[in-house]
Design an enzyme around this catalytic site. Structure first.
Site: not given
Length: 297
Positions: A32, A118, A142, A176, A229
């Protein structure tokens, strides 16, 4: 050969039909938050469940950049070239100074701990905007399982040196990825709440930026495979979004131009490389790179 799904003739101006999608890293638990650092010709990204941050360069490939990352997720650069990071585990936003030390920019709002920051972007004025869904406290995968202290999952803004964050958008289920248009008059935010509630539409929303806040929120585009995302805006105002089947590219008015199909679920992406025209894609356990005819906004 890379597989494309063209939906609009304008897509051809953004891609190279013969360009190869290269897998340049593998074996991650959930990759990510990619960010490119031109001065070092280096890509940094998070491997969230593995509790580490990774580095990629053309010369050395992938290596560990930081152990014990606080379950880092989204990353960006500020105008001074410093790394700004969201952490699920720390439930904070930090900045890595040029000497390597970490400065905590935000960990609380209204006297209560944040959920699990995030993703993050920094405007040209240095202000820091970040999303704060609950993904990092839903389980111990996570981050660390915990009960939310905030009344909801919001989009927050704070000044360049951190301090008290102020909620600027409060009507998301799980905000997000986020990005600004090239002129920073628009803010795009991904709604990923369908990950746990099928009734939540998998949309990217757009807002007019008004001073230090936003107004006139409306749906910009819907993702037809999985959910949005990480998202990025290119230098022509097109929005590039992660999705279950690859990267979806939308024109400034919201038309789906086409898709870059990727063999794993895509989590995030960014532009980089020596000329800024390489698309780096984090996708489940892999890291991919593709030459495109676009660059970062």
């Amino acid at each position: 050969m890379t597989i494309y799904d063209q939906r609009d003739p304008r897509f051809r101006a953004l891609i190279h039909p013969n360009a190869q999608l290269h897998q340049i890293g593998e074996g991650f638990e959930w990759a990510e938050g990619p960010v490119w650092f031109p001065a070092a010709q280096m890509l940094l990204f998070s491997d969230i469940p593995a509790h580490r941050m990774m580095r990629w360069t053309a010369e050395t490939g992938c290596s560990i950049f930081r152990e014990d990352s606080g379950y880092s997720n989204g990353n960006t650069r500020d105008p001074q070239g410093r790394l700004v990071t969201c952490h699920h585990g720390l439930r904070a936003v930090t900045r890595t100074e040029h000497d390597g030390t970490l400065t905590t920019l935000a960990s609380h709002a209204g006297g209560k701990r944040l959920n699990s920051p995030n993703d993050v972007v920094v405007r040209r004025d240095g202000s820091i905007w970040f999303t704060d869904p609950t993904y990092g406290i839903l389980s111990d995968l996570e981050g660390y399982k915990a009960t939310p202290e905030q009344p909801g999952s919001h989009v927050w803004r704070m000044g360049p040196e951190g301090g008290e964050a102020r909620a600027v958008i409060t009507d998301f289920t799980q905000p997000n990825g986020l990005c600004f248009s090239p002129d920073e008059t628009l803010l795009y935010v991904a709604e990923s709440g369908s990950s746990h509630d099928a009734a939540v539409p998998p949309v990217i929303r757009v807002f007019d930026v008004v001073g230090d806040s936003v107004a006139n929120g409306r749906d910009f585009a819907t993702i037809d495979a999985g959910l949005p995302d990480g998202i990025r805006c290119d230098d022509r105002g097109n929005i590039w979004s992660s999705a279950a089947d690859g990267v979806h590219v939308f024109a400034p008015e919201g038309t789906l131009l086409g898709k870059i199909l990727v063999p794993q679920v895509v989590s995030n992406l960014c532009f980089g490389g020596p000329r800024g025209n390489r698309l780096f894609i984090t996708a489940t356990t892999g890291l991919y790179m593709l030459a495109v005819d676009a660059a970062a906004a």
